[in-house]
Enzyme design. Sequence first.
Site, PDB file in Angstrom:
ATOM      1  N   HIS A  61       0.814  -1.209   0.000  1.00 41.61           N
ATOM      2  CA  HIS A  61       0.000   0.000   0.000  1.00 41.61           C
ATOM      3  C   HIS A  61       0.851   1.264   0.000  1.00 41.61           C
ATOM      4  O   HIS A  61       1.962   1.275   0.520  1.00 41.61           O
ATOM      5  CB  HIS A  61      -0.872   0.046   1.262  1.00 41.61           C
ATOM      6  CG  HIS A  61      -1.767  -1.127   1.422  1.00 41.61           C
ATOM      7  ND1 HIS A  61      -2.042  -1.680   2.654  1.00 41.61           N
ATOM      8  CD2 HIS A  61      -2.449  -1.875   0.526  1.00 41.61           C
ATOM      9  CE1 HIS A  61      -2.864  -2.708   2.502  1.00 41.61           C
ATOM     10  NE2 HIS A  61      -3.121  -2.849   1.214  1.00 41.61           N
ATOM     11  N   LYS A  71       6.322   6.074   7.438  1.00 44.71           N
ATOM     12  CA  LYS A  71       5.834   5.200   8.509  1.00 44.71           C
ATOM     13  C   LYS A  71       7.009   4.670   9.322  1.00 44.71           C
ATOM     14  O   LYS A  71       8.078   4.413   8.777  1.00 44.71           O
ATOM     15  CB  LYS A  71       5.076   3.996   7.933  1.00 44.71           C
ATOM     16  CG  LYS A  71       3.826   4.353   7.170  1.00 44.71           C
ATOM     17  CD  LYS A  71       3.189   3.107   6.564  1.00 44.71           C
ATOM     18  CE  LYS A  71       1.955   3.471   5.769  1.00 44.71           C
ATOM     19  NZ  LYS A  71       1.368   2.289   5.119  1.00 44.71           N
ATOM     20  N   TYR A 131       2.191   1.023  14.042  1.00 47.65           N
ATOM     21  CA  TYR A 131       2.969   1.944  13.227  1.00 47.65           C
ATOM     22  C   TYR A 131       2.515   3.382  13.401  1.00 47.65           C
ATOM     23  O   TYR A 131       1.377   3.663  13.717  1.00 47.65           O
ATOM     24  CB  TYR A 131       2.962   1.551  11.754  1.00 47.65           C
ATOM     25  CG  TYR A 131       1.613   1.444  11.087  1.00 47.65           C
ATOM     26  CD1 TYR A 131       1.171   2.429  10.215  1.00 47.65           C
ATOM     27  CD2 TYR A 131       0.792   0.330  11.304  1.00 47.65           C
ATOM     28  CE1 TYR A 131      -0.047   2.319   9.567  1.00 47.65           C
ATOM     29  CE2 TYR A 131      -0.423   0.210  10.663  1.00 47.65           C
ATOM     30  CZ  TYR A 131      -0.842   1.215   9.796  1.00 47.65           C
ATOM     31  OH  TYR A 131      -2.050   1.106   9.173  1.00 47.65           O
ATOM     32  N   ASP A 169      -6.781  -6.039  -1.943  1.00 38.74           N
ATOM     33  CA  ASP A 169      -5.352  -6.289  -2.145  1.00 38.74           C
ATOM     34  C   ASP A 169      -5.110  -7.302  -3.264  1.00 38.74           C
ATOM     35  O   ASP A 169      -4.114  -7.219  -3.977  1.00 38.74           O
ATOM     36  CB  ASP A 169      -4.689  -6.765  -0.851  1.00 38.74           C
ATOM     37  CG  ASP A 169      -4.461  -5.629   0.142  1.00 38.74           C
ATOM     38  OD1 ASP A 169      -4.741  -4.462  -0.201  1.00 38.74           O
ATOM     39  OD2 ASP A 169      -4.001  -5.904   1.264  1.00 38.74           O
TER      40      ASP A 169
END
Length: 185
Positions: A61, A71, A131, A169
């Site tokens: 992603h 991130k 995260y 996905d």
Amino acid sequence: MNIIKTKVDGVVIIVPKVFGDTRGYFFESWKATACREAGIGSTFIQDNESKSCFGVLRGLHYQAAPYTQSKLVRVVVGAVLDVAVDIRRGSPTFGQHVAVELSGENKRQMFIPRGFAHGFVVLSDEAIFAYKCDNDYMPSAERGICADDPALGIDWRIDREKWVMSPKDQALPMLANAEFLEIGK
């Protein structure tokens, strides 16, 4: 903290100093000054957490500009193979990836700068993945790349037939058909 540079500029592995005794352990999971000294200048604005079972593959992603995100990822419980793919058009490492095992046991973290697609697969019975992000999630800016694109050459360490993926996905485009990011966006 020990900062390990990877083969792809900007992606680093952070190994915290863990202090343990009979009571358990303590470590600094984020220290802005140490990370700034290592070249990580992101200002994180949101923390996220997910729980997944063995074989769950989330990704790859990213978000389109102007909603790109850096991130800082880690695993609280369990183990994952975490992957960052350089999708910065014009980058000398465009299409290359970094893969690292993150676990509750090794406490390693990976910093993924803007301009990378990100995903992970769960290697343990279950995993809790945490995260930090430096930009808000924007559904209209969601993008992705097919996790098993042969052009990427990612060894996910789990047979494809054992992957558990969302329909979204499963429908992601190959790298050649993805929307790329310009360096600096």
